[in-house]
Design a protein around this motif. Sequence first.
Motif, PDB file in Angstrom:
ATOM      1  N   ARG A  91       0.840  -1.201   0.000  1.00 30.37           N
ATOM      2  CA  ARG A  91       0.000   0.000   0.000  1.00 30.37           C
ATOM      3  C   ARG A  91       0.876   1.251   0.000  1.00 30.37           C
ATOM      4  O   ARG A  91       0.409   2.349  -0.272  1.00 30.37           O
ATOM      5  CB  ARG A  91      -0.976   0.016   1.185  1.00 30.37           C
ATOM      6  CG  ARG A  91      -0.310   0.110   2.527  1.00 30.37           C
ATOM      7  CD  ARG A  91      -1.319   0.298   3.625  1.00 30.37           C
ATOM      8  NE  ARG A  91      -1.542   1.716   3.885  1.00 30.37           N
ATOM      9  CZ  ARG A  91      -2.353   2.193   4.816  1.00 30.37           C
ATOM     10  NH1 ARG A  91      -3.072   1.387   5.548  1.00 30.37           N
ATOM     11  NH2 ARG A  91      -2.487   3.496   5.004  1.00 30.37           N
ATOM     12  N   ARG A  92       2.151   1.074   0.307  1.00 31.22           N
ATOM     13  CA  ARG A  92       3.074   2.211   0.282  1.00 31.22           C
ATOM     14  C   ARG A  92       3.491   2.586  -1.138  1.00 31.22           C
ATOM     15  O   ARG A  92       4.204   3.544  -1.353  1.00 31.22           O
ATOM     16  CB  ARG A  92       4.301   1.890   1.137  1.00 31.22           C
ATOM     17  CG  ARG A  92       3.887   1.653   2.599  1.00 31.22           C
ATOM     18  CD  ARG A  92       5.073   1.425   3.457  1.00 31.22           C
ATOM     19  NE  ARG A  92       6.032   2.483   3.278  1.00 31.22           N
ATOM     20  CZ  ARG A  92       7.306   2.385   3.558  1.00 31.22           C
ATOM     21  NH1 ARG A  92       7.775   1.260   4.048  1.00 31.22           N
ATOM     22  NH2 ARG A  92       8.124   3.379   3.368  1.00 31.22           N
ATOM     23  N   LEU A  93       3.092   1.740  -2.106  1.00 35.67           N
ATOM     24  CA  LEU A  93       3.359   2.041  -3.515  1.00 35.67           C
ATOM     25  C   LEU A  93       2.032   2.284  -4.216  1.00 35.67           C
ATOM     26  O   LEU A  93       1.143   1.423  -4.148  1.00 35.67           O
ATOM     27  CB  LEU A  93       4.031   0.838  -4.199  1.00 35.67           C
ATOM     28  CG  LEU A  93       5.536   0.737  -4.177  1.00 35.67           C
ATOM     29  CD1 LEU A  93       6.033   0.502  -2.772  1.00 35.67           C
ATOM     30  CD2 LEU A  93       5.990  -0.383  -5.080  1.00 35.67           C
ATOM     31  N   GLN A  94       1.861   3.413  -4.849  1.00 34.36           N
ATOM     32  CA  GLN A  94       0.613   3.691  -5.567  1.00 34.36           C
ATOM     33  C   GLN A  94       0.951   4.179  -6.973  1.00 34.36           C
ATOM     34  O   GLN A  94       2.060   4.625  -7.235  1.00 34.36           O
ATOM     35  CB  GLN A  94      -0.210   4.752  -4.826  1.00 34.36           C
ATOM     36  CG  GLN A  94      -0.683   4.310  -3.445  1.00 34.36           C
ATOM     37  CD  GLN A  94      -1.707   3.185  -3.493  1.00 34.36           C
ATOM     38  OE1 GLN A  94      -2.538   3.099  -4.396  1.00 34.36           O
ATOM     39  NE2 GLN A  94      -1.664   2.286  -2.506  1.00 34.36           N
ATOM     40  N   MET A  95      -0.053   4.074  -7.861  1.00 34.80           N
ATOM     41  CA  MET A  95       0.226   4.367  -9.264  1.00 34.80           C
ATOM     42  C   MET A  95      -0.825   5.315  -9.842  1.00 34.80           C
ATOM     43  O   MET A  95      -2.003   5.234  -9.497  1.00 34.80           O
ATOM     44  CB  MET A  95       0.204   3.046 -10.034  1.00 34.80           C
ATOM     45  CG  MET A  95       0.599   3.155 -11.481  1.00 34.80           C
ATOM     46  SD  MET A  95       1.177   1.539 -12.034  1.00 34.80           S
ATOM     47  CE  MET A  95       1.532   1.863 -13.733  1.00 34.80           C
ATOM     48  N   VAL A  96      -0.365   6.196 -10.725  1.00 28.25           N
ATOM     49  CA  VAL A  96      -1.274   7.026 -11.522  1.00 28.25           C
ATOM     50  C   VAL A  96      -1.110   6.569 -12.967  1.00 28.25           C
ATOM     51  O   VAL A  96       0.001   6.563 -13.493  1.00 28.25           O
ATOM     52  CB  VAL A  96      -0.934   8.534 -11.406  1.00 28.25           C
ATOM     53  CG1 VAL A  96      -1.907   9.360 -12.239  1.00 28.25           C
ATOM     54  CG2 VAL A  96      -0.964   8.979  -9.951  1.00 28.25           C
ATOM     55  N   PHE A  97      -2.229   6.169 -13.577  1.00 31.76           N
ATOM     56  CA  PHE A  97      -2.164   5.602 -14.932  1.00 31.76           C
ATOM     57  C   PHE A  97      -2.268   6.698 -15.985  1.00 31.76           C
ATOM     58  O   PHE A  97      -2.650   7.829 -15.712  1.00 31.76           O
ATOM     59  CB  PHE A  97      -3.289   4.579 -15.120  1.00 31.76           C
ATOM     60  CG  PHE A  97      -3.129   3.371 -14.238  1.00 31.76           C
ATOM     61  CD1 PHE A  97      -2.383   2.286 -14.652  1.00 31.76           C
ATOM     62  CD2 PHE A  97      -3.695   3.333 -12.969  1.00 31.76           C
ATOM     63  CE1 PHE A  97      -2.220   1.183 -13.830  1.00 31.76           C
ATOM     64  CE2 PHE A  97      -3.541   2.234 -12.144  1.00 31.76           C
ATOM     65  CZ  PHE A  97      -2.800   1.157 -12.574  1.00 31.76           C
ATOM     66  N   GLN A  98      -1.964   6.275 -17.226  1.00 34.40           N
ATOM     67  CA  GLN A  98      -1.909   7.233 -18.327  1.00 34.40           C
ATOM     68  C   GLN A  98      -3.281   7.824 -18.672  1.00 34.40           C
ATOM     69  O   GLN A  98      -3.418   9.019 -18.846  1.00 34.40           O
ATOM     70  CB  GLN A  98      -1.342   6.542 -19.568  1.00 34.40           C
ATOM     71  CG  GLN A  98      -1.402   7.430 -20.799  1.00 34.40           C
ATOM     72  CD  GLN A  98      -0.772   6.771 -22.000  1.00 34.40           C
ATOM     73  OE1 GLN A  98      -0.400   5.616 -21.967  1.00 34.40           O
ATOM     74  NE2 GLN A  98      -0.654   7.511 -23.074  1.00 34.40           N
ATOM     75  N   ASP A  99      -4.281   6.952 -18.773  1.00 28.13           N
ATOM     76  CA  ASP A  99      -5.530   7.387 -19.377  1.00 28.13           C
ATOM     77  C   ASP A  99      -6.545   7.809 -18.316  1.00 28.13           C
ATOM     78  O   ASP A  99      -7.147   6.971 -17.656  1.00 28.13           O
ATOM     79  CB  ASP A  99      -6.102   6.235 -20.221  1.00 28.13           C
ATOM     80  CG  ASP A  99      -7.350   6.669 -20.969  1.00 28.13           C
ATOM     81  OD1 ASP A  99      -7.769   7.818 -20.790  1.00 28.13           O
ATOM     82  OD2 ASP A  99      -7.890   5.850 -21.722  1.00 28.13           O
ATOM     83  N   PRO A 100      -6.758   9.122 -18.156  1.00 37.19           N
ATOM     84  CA  PRO A 100      -7.687   9.558 -17.109  1.00 37.19           C
ATOM     85  C   PRO A 100      -9.135   9.197 -17.440  1.00 37.19           C
ATOM     86  O   PRO A 100     -10.014   9.350 -16.615  1.00 37.19           O
ATOM     87  CB  PRO A 100      -7.483  11.070 -17.060  1.00 37.19           C
ATOM     88  CG  PRO A 100      -6.922  11.447 -18.374  1.00 37.19           C
ATOM     89  CD  PRO A 100      -6.191  10.252 -18.906  1.00 37.19           C
ATOM     90  N   TYR A 101      -9.395   8.754 -18.688  1.00 35.12           N
ATOM     91  CA  TYR A 101     -10.772   8.424 -19.072  1.00 35.12           C
ATOM     92  C   TYR A 101     -11.131   6.991 -18.682  1.00 35.12           C
ATOM     93  O   TYR A 101     -12.270   6.713 -18.349  1.00 35.12           O
ATOM     94  CB  TYR A 101     -10.976   8.656 -20.575  1.00 35.12           C
ATOM     95  CG  TYR A 101     -10.960  10.134 -20.862  1.00 35.12           C
ATOM     96  CD1 TYR A 101     -12.133  10.888 -20.793  1.00 35.12           C
ATOM     97  CD2 TYR A 101      -9.769  10.790 -21.135  1.00 35.12           C
ATOM     98  CE1 TYR A 101     -12.114  12.263 -20.992  1.00 35.12           C
ATOM     99  CE2 TYR A 101      -9.736  12.157 -21.343  1.00 35.12           C
ATOM    100  CZ  TYR A 101     -10.913  12.886 -21.266  1.00 35.12           C
ATOM    101  OH  TYR A 101     -10.882  14.244 -21.448  1.00 35.12           O
ATOM    102  N   SER A 102     -10.153   6.068 -18.725  1.00 41.02           N
ATOM    103  CA  SER A 102     -10.504   4.678 -18.394  1.00 41.02           C
ATOM    104  C   SER A 102     -10.091   4.286 -16.971  1.00 41.02           C
ATOM    105  O   SER A 102     -10.450   3.222 -16.499  1.00 41.02           O
ATOM    106  CB  SER A 102      -9.857   3.719 -19.407  1.00 41.02           C
ATOM    107  OG  SER A 102      -8.470   3.825 -19.327  1.00 41.02           O
ATOM    108  N   SER A 103      -9.300   5.143 -16.284  1.00 43.92           N
ATOM    109  CA  SER A 103      -8.823   4.723 -14.961  1.00 43.92           C
ATOM    110  C   SER A 103      -9.811   5.052 -13.833  1.00 43.92           C
ATOM    111  O   SER A 103      -9.592   4.681 -12.698  1.00 43.92           O
ATOM    112  CB  SER A 103      -7.447   5.333 -14.656  1.00 43.92           C
ATOM    113  OG  SER A 103      -7.543   6.735 -14.581  1.00 43.92           O
ATOM    114  N   LEU A 104     -10.898   5.783 -14.150  1.00 44.05           N
ATOM    115  CA  LEU A 104     -11.900   6.097 -13.117  1.00 44.05           C
ATOM    116  C   LEU A 104     -13.209   5.392 -13.444  1.00 44.05           C
ATOM    117  O   LEU A 104     -13.658   5.411 -14.596  1.00 44.05           O
ATOM    118  CB  LEU A 104     -12.153   7.611 -13.054  1.00 44.05           C
ATOM    119  CG  LEU A 104     -10.940   8.533 -12.873  1.00 44.05           C
ATOM    120  CD1 LEU A 104     -11.404   9.978 -12.767  1.00 44.05           C
ATOM    121  CD2 LEU A 104     -10.128   8.149 -11.645  1.00 44.05           C
ATOM    122  N   ASP A 105     -13.836   4.789 -12.439  1.00 44.56           N
ATOM    123  CA  ASP A 105     -15.108   4.087 -12.633  1.00 44.56           C
ATOM    124  C   ASP A 105     -16.204   5.126 -12.926  1.00 44.56           C
ATOM    125  O   ASP A 105     -16.499   5.982 -12.080  1.00 44.56           O
ATOM    126  CB  ASP A 105     -15.435   3.298 -11.358  1.00 44.56           C
ATOM    127  CG  ASP A 105     -16.682   2.454 -11.496  1.00 44.56           C
ATOM    128  OD1 ASP A 105     -17.534   2.789 -12.352  1.00 44.56           O
ATOM    129  OD2 ASP A 105     -16.812   1.470 -10.757  1.00 44.56           O
TER     130      ASP A 105
END
Length: 327
Positions: A91-105
């Motif tokens: 949990r100490r490692l988190q990621m931000v993905f490239q595509d802001p359109y598909s990474s949010l429900d």
Amino acid sequence: MDAILAVEDLRVSFAAHAAMFTRDRRRIVAVDGVSFALGPGETLALVGESGSGKSTVARAILGLVPYSGTIRIDGRDVAKLPRGERRALTRRLQMVFQDPYSSLDPSMRVEDIVAEPLDIHEHLGGGARRDRVRELLDAVGLSRDFAARFPAQLSGGQRQRVAIARAVILRPSVLVCDEAVSALDVSTQAQVIRVLAELTREMHMSNIFITHDLALAAKIADRVAVMYFGKMVEVGTSATVFPAPAHPYTQCLLSAVPIPHPRVQRGRQPIPMIGELPNALQRPEGCLFHPRCPKAMEVCRREAPAITTAADGRLVACHLVTARDAS
Ligand code: SF4
């Protein structure tokens, strides 16, 4: 330097059909013996063309793909920990993905998206949960009324701010940003980078910043690691690598980056690479870069160069650098 994250001899491969309509299955090597360490508060840029393996390195670190080799967080080998401890450590490692359109429900409100990691790991009650979400929305530059909105009501930049708020709500030690701003226009990109830089400083996070944009990497990274075809070919501080790249691949990439000064830019000549990245199923013998390298020699076709430490401390995998530093 006590590394927060240490990666040793990381290897990732995938099974693939050699051609359509055949049963001939082979292994595609996506990451091939990658090692590096990340210090507290450090930003490391992982750069290279699309297909160089940089995103796969990130996915292996986050446990999203199987790997061989060793990944240590605070000196502890993640693969050897019992499941509960591994969960607490990762949990100490988190990621931000490239595509802001598909990474949010799309069916969730911003408040629930941002609070999702809290719900999984901390089970906070209503008031405390709402306060944490508001605090994070403030930190990424969104007003509190965004909490009630759905992703479809947000612009690309706002979505990426929400994704960043979700990624940092647990105060991770390491934030991995995988092409996190490449889908945004230039002015939104600058704003999101500023938010990331402020959060990194305030939360004392370390960053792995994956990008194909070398100009951006030069602006934000303390160190840079250049990847080609699954291998690291040059690793050093931004202050040494960007002004004077040593590996021919880094030289080619940097020569194609425009300089925002018309007179200087007019006098520059890009160093051309020959052809495209080779087929992943047909890895070249010797140096993987030799079919495209403008400086390739006979030895490069036969022998893979080892990664060696150059006189200024950077790591380079190239026969030219090995020969120069040995003389
Ligand atoms: Fe080019 Fe040879 Fe160096 Fe590979 S080892 S980068 S082919 S000069």
